[in-house]
Design a protein around this motif. Structure first.
Motif, PDB file in Angstrom:
ATOM      1  N   HIS A 288       0.758  -1.166   0.124  1.00  0.00           N
ATOM      2  CA  HIS A 288      -0.005   0.145  -0.001  1.00  0.00           C
ATOM      3  C   HIS A 288       0.886   1.259  -0.082  1.00  0.00           C
ATOM      4  O   HIS A 288       0.358   2.549  -0.049  1.00  0.00           O
ATOM      5  N   THR A 289       2.109   0.987   0.107  1.00  0.00           N
ATOM      6  CA  THR A 289       3.064   2.246   0.217  1.00  0.00           C
ATOM      7  C   THR A 289       3.590   2.207  -1.194  1.00  0.00           C
ATOM      8  O   THR A 289       3.385   1.620  -2.146  1.00  0.00           O
ATOM      9  N   ALA A 290       4.341   3.604  -1.414  1.00  0.00           N
ATOM     10  CA  ALA A 290       5.058   3.634  -2.867  1.00  0.00           C
ATOM     11  C   ALA A 290       6.475   2.875  -2.510  1.00  0.00           C
ATOM     12  O   ALA A 290       7.556   3.408  -2.448  1.00  0.00           O
ATOM     13  N   LEU A 291       6.253   1.915  -2.929  1.00  0.00           N
ATOM     14  CA  LEU A 291       7.384   0.883  -2.381  1.00  0.00           C
ATOM     15  C   LEU A 291       8.569   0.439  -3.710  1.00  0.00           C
ATOM     16  O   LEU A 291       8.022   0.277  -4.670  1.00  0.00           O
ATOM     17  N   THR A 292       9.648   0.512  -3.313  1.00  0.00           N
ATOM     18  CA  THR A 292      10.693   0.299  -4.596  1.00  0.00           C
ATOM     19  C   THR A 292      11.453  -0.904  -3.490  1.00  0.00           C
ATOM     20  O   THR A 292      12.093  -0.852  -2.755  1.00  0.00           O
ATOM     21  N   VAL A 293      11.640  -2.250  -4.171  1.00  0.00           N
ATOM     22  CA  VAL A 293      12.245  -3.130  -3.656  1.00  0.00           C
ATOM     23  C   VAL A 293      13.632  -3.424  -4.530  1.00  0.00           C
ATOM     24  O   VAL A 293      13.570  -3.401  -5.891  1.00  0.00           O
TER      25      VAL A 293
END
Length: 334
Positions: A288-293
Motif C-alpha cells: 500500500h506504500t510507494a514501494l521500491t524493492v
C-alpha cells in the motif's frame, strides 16, 4: 549438531545484542569548513537516558534523515562488540551529505557516549521499548533543527533497526516523509531462529527448541537446559529482552505505514538474515506504500560486497556496495 547450532547463533548474533556488549566510543572527525558540512556532537533525552549522537549538516535548510543502526547495542557508526568497527552507518551519513541530505546518527543505549545511564543498575531491563523510545527522541531532535525541512524528514535503518523505523512512520508528529529499510527484520524474533533451526538442526534439537519457544511465549520462562548454542540466544539473563523483541511483528508494523509513503526495501541473496524470498511477506505487507524493492546480488548484511556474509569480514571497512549506492541515488529525491 554443534556446527548447526553455531550457525544459527551467528545468524542472529547481530539481531539481538544485550546489555554488556557495548563498543568503545570512537573519536568523531570534523569535516573541513570548505565542504559546508559539519559533524556536530549533540545530545538529547529519552525517558531519563541522555543519548549522544552526530548531527551532520550545513547551514542551508533541506532534507534530513535519521539513521538507525543494527540491532541492540550498535553505536552511531554501526560498530558493535560482535562484529567490531563496522563503520557502515558513518559511510551512509557521508553518502547522504554528498546527495544534499543532512543526517543524525546516535549511540544506542549501552554504546559509545550514551552508555547505560539509568539502566546500569539493571541492564537486563533494556528491551525493544527502550530502543524505540530512543529512536523517537532522535527523530524529534532532528525535526526541531532549524536546517531541517519538516516536510522532507526520512528514516534510514538497517536490520532490526527497521522495526523502529516503521514504528516512527506510523506517527504524525513529526511526520516521516520516506523510509529506507535496508535488509529488514523479516519476522518475529523467535520465528527467525526457529526457521534456522528447522532447516539445519536434527529433529531432537528442533523439538527442544520448539518446546522452549512455547514456554517463552506462554509462561515467560526459558528451560534451564537448551542444546549447545541456543542457550546463548535466550537464557535467564536476557529473557525479558527476548520476550519484548519477540512481541514485535514487522508485518503488523508495515501495515501501519501510511499509504503512499515512499519506501525503499533492500534484500540480498547473500544475506542469511534478509534473503529476498524470506522478505516476500514483508514486501506484500508494504504494497500500500510507494514501494521500491531492490534485490542485491552478493551483498552482505552490512551493505558491502561479500557473497560469504561472514561476520568476520564486517569490520574490513570496505566501501558500501555500488548496488546500495545506486539504490540510494534513485531514492533520495522521492
Amino acid at each position: 549438531m554443534k556446527t548447526v547450532v553455531r550457525q544459527a547463533v551467528s545468524c542472529v548474533a547481530v539481531v539481538l545484542l544485550m546489555a554488556g556488549c557495548a563498543s568503545e566510543e570512537k573519536a568523531e572527525q570534523i569535516e573541513p569548513a570548505q565542504t559546508g558540512w559539519v559533524d556536530d556532537q549533540v545530545s538529547f533525552a529519552a525517558d531519563g537516558l541522555t543519548i549522544h549522537g552526530t548531527y551532520r549538516h550545513r547551514e542551508a535548510a533541506g532534507p534530513a534523515a535519521l539513521l538507525i543502526s543494527e540491532s541492540g547495542q550498535t553505536d552511531r557508526n554501526g560498530d558493535n562488540a560482535v562484529a567490531g568497527p563496522v563503520g557502515n552507518m558513518r559511510q551512509l551519513a557521508e553518502l547522504l551529505s554528498e546527495r544534499d541530505v543532512a543526517s543524525l546518527r546516535y549511540d544506542k543505549v549501552g554504546t559509545g557516549r550514551t552508555g547505560l545511564g539509568p539502566y546500569a543498575v539493571n541492564p537486563a531491563s533494556v528491551g525493544t521499548a527502550v530502543y524505540t523510545a530512543g529512536a523517537a527522541a532522535a527523530l524529534r531532535f532532528l525535526a526541531a533543527q532549524p536546517a531541517t525541512a519538516r516536510d522532507r524528514i526520512s528514516v534510514y535503518a538497517l536490520g532490526e533497526g527497521t522495526v523502529h523505523a516503521m514504528s516512527l512512520a506510523a506517527t504524525d508528529d513529526p511526520k516521516v516523509h520516506s523510509l529506507a529499510l535496508f535488509q529488514p527484520l523479516a519476522a518475529r524474533y523467535l520465528d527467525i531462529i526457529t526457521e534456522r533451526v528447522r532447516g539445519e538442526a536434527d529433529p531432537s534439537v528442533l523439538a527442544s527448541w520448539l518446546a522452549a519457544v512455547e514456554e517463552i511465549r506462554t509462561r515467560g520462562t526459558v528451560p534451564a537446559q537448551l542444546p549447545e548454542g541456543l542457550g546463548a540466544i535466550v537464557n535467564a539473563g536476557n529473557i525479558k529482552a527476548v520476550i519484548e523483541a519477540d512481541r514485535v511483528d514487522p508485518l503488523a508494523l508495515a501495515a501501519k505505514v501510511p499509504a503512499g509513503t515512499p519506501v525503499l526495501l533492500t534484500c540480498s541473496d547473500s544475506d542469511g538474515q534478509a534473503t529476498c524470498d524470506v522478505l516476500r511477506p514483508l514486501i506484500g505487507a508494504l504494497q500500500h506504500t510507494a514501494l521500491t524493492v531492490v534485490e542485491l546480488d552478493g551483498v552482505n548484511h552490512v551493505l558491502r560486497d561479500d557473497p560469504t556474509d561472514n561476520v568476520a569480514n564486517y569490520a574490513q571497512q570496505a566501501p558500501l556496495s555500488p548496488q546500495v549506492v545506486g539504490a540510494l541515488d534513485g531514492f533520495v529525491t522521492k
